[in-house]
Design an enzyme around this catalytic site. Structure first.
Site, mmCIF file in Angstrom:
data_model
loop_
_atom_site.group_PDB
_atom_site.id
_atom_site.type_symbol
_atom_site.label_atom_id
_atom_site.label_comp_id
_atom_site.label_asym_id
_atom_site.label_seq_id
_atom_site.Cartn_x
_atom_site.Cartn_y
_atom_site.Cartn_z
ATOM 1 N N LYS A 52 -11.246 -0.868 4.678
ATOM 2 C CA LYS A 52 -10.448 0.364 4.776
ATOM 3 C C LYS A 52 -10.020 0.830 3.388
ATOM 4 O O LYS A 52 -10.030 2.032 3.089
ATOM 5 C CB LYS A 52 -9.217 0.122 5.656
ATOM 6 C CG LYS A 52 -9.514 -0.044 7.132
ATOM 7 C CD LYS A 52 -8.231 -0.284 7.916
ATOM 8 C CE LYS A 52 -8.503 -0.453 9.407
ATOM 9 N NZ LYS A 52 -7.245 -0.675 10.172
ATOM 10 N N ALA A 80 -4.312 -1.825 6.102
ATOM 11 C CA ALA A 80 -4.018 -3.001 6.925
ATOM 12 C C ALA A 80 -4.809 -2.961 8.223
ATOM 13 O O ALA A 80 -5.247 -1.897 8.672
ATOM 14 C CB ALA A 80 -2.521 -3.064 7.235
ATOM 15 N N ASP A 81 -4.970 -4.146 8.815
ATOM 16 C CA ASP A 81 -5.606 -4.254 10.121
ATOM 17 C C ASP A 81 -4.923 -5.374 10.900
ATOM 18 O O ASP A 81 -4.594 -6.422 10.323
ATOM 19 C CB ASP A 81 -7.092 -4.556 9.989
ATOM 20 C CG ASP A 81 -7.823 -4.378 11.311
ATOM 21 O OD1 ASP A 81 -8.145 -3.230 11.661
ATOM 22 O OD2 ASP A 81 -8.040 -5.386 12.003
ATOM 23 N N THR A 82 -4.705 -5.155 12.194
ATOM 24 C CA THR A 82 -3.980 -6.119 13.025
ATOM 25 C C THR A 82 -4.803 -6.490 14.252
ATOM 26 O O THR A 82 -5.419 -5.627 14.887
ATOM 27 C CB THR A 82 -2.630 -5.527 13.488
ATOM 28 O OG1 THR A 82 -1.852 -5.176 12.338
ATOM 29 C CG2 THR A 82 -1.853 -6.531 14.335
ATOM 30 N N GLY A 117 -3.951 -8.322 8.340
ATOM 31 C CA GLY A 117 -4.483 -8.421 6.991
ATOM 32 C C GLY A 117 -4.109 -7.174 6.223
ATOM 33 O O GLY A 117 -4.092 -6.072 6.773
#
Length: 213
Positions: A52, A80-82, A117
């Site tokens: 991203k 961010a990624d969840t 992350g």
């Protein structure tokens, strides 16, 4: 200026808590785990956050979609990624109501982990990290699951629930960072921005303008 590479209302709200000026640039990537590969959850979220960040950087430097920020004016890019992790399986965002129902039934009465992350790009340096939080759901009735899905809340959230919304009524216990479950681990992010001098730079600007006493 800070660039937040996300259009998530939860991440926008969390980053706003830091009191720093930021602009939103949505990254255009598929948030899927590559086929044929098995990853640990922390690897998945940090790699997607990194992708991203690269997508946002490309937009800023290419002028794609009309973005014309000058890189020397950008103090940091944050992405961010969840995901939710249960019994070795990744729960991302459900693609439909049926998938949301399956996820909620799996989570019902069980502990699961939430991984986020984060990738932060400061002065050309890329810093990635992740946060992990444990969450315990109480047993959910069929009616509760059906009603919750009917609200539409689960459909754009990892694991099919939002702890900052109605989904909070399902949470029996949490161990770790609450903001991580919402989608952006603020304490760790603050430390990275502090270590990178971004917080101090903003504070110095405010002091010079007489806005901090």
């Amino acid at each position: 200026m800070i660039i937040l590479g996300s259009s998530s209302p939860r991440r926008i709200q969390l980053l706003s808590l830091l009191g720093l000026p930021f602009e939103i640039v949505k990254p255009d990537i598929a948030e899927d785990v590559p086929d044929g590969k098995i990853y640990n959850p922390d690897v998945v979220v940090t790699e997607l956050a990194r992708q991203k960040c690269a997508a946002v950087f490309y937009k800023l430097t290419s002028g794609k979609d009309g973005y014309h920020f000058k890189l020397n004016e950008v103090d940091a890019i944050i992405t961010a990624d969840t995901i939710v992790w249960l019994d070795g399986e990744i729960f991302g965002k459900p693609s439909n109501e049926s998938e949301a129902e399956k996820m909620l039934r799996r989570l019902s009465g069980n502990w699961h982990k939430v991984f986020t992350g984060v990738c932060v790009k400061i002065s050309g340096e890329e810093i990635t990290f992740f946060e992990e939080t444990e969450v315990k759901f109480r047993e959910l009735s069929n009616w509760e699951i059906s009603y919750y899905i009917s609200t539409g809340e689960p459909l754009d959230k990892a694991g099919a629930y939002g702890i900052q919304g109605l989904g909070s009524v399902f949470v029996e216990r949490i161990i770790g960072d609450y903001t991580n479950v919402v989608g952006l681990p603020i304490p760790k992010l603050w430390q990275v921005l502090l270590d990178g001098g971004v917080i101090q730079k903003y504070a110095t600007r405010k002091w010079s303008q007489g806005k901090i006493t």
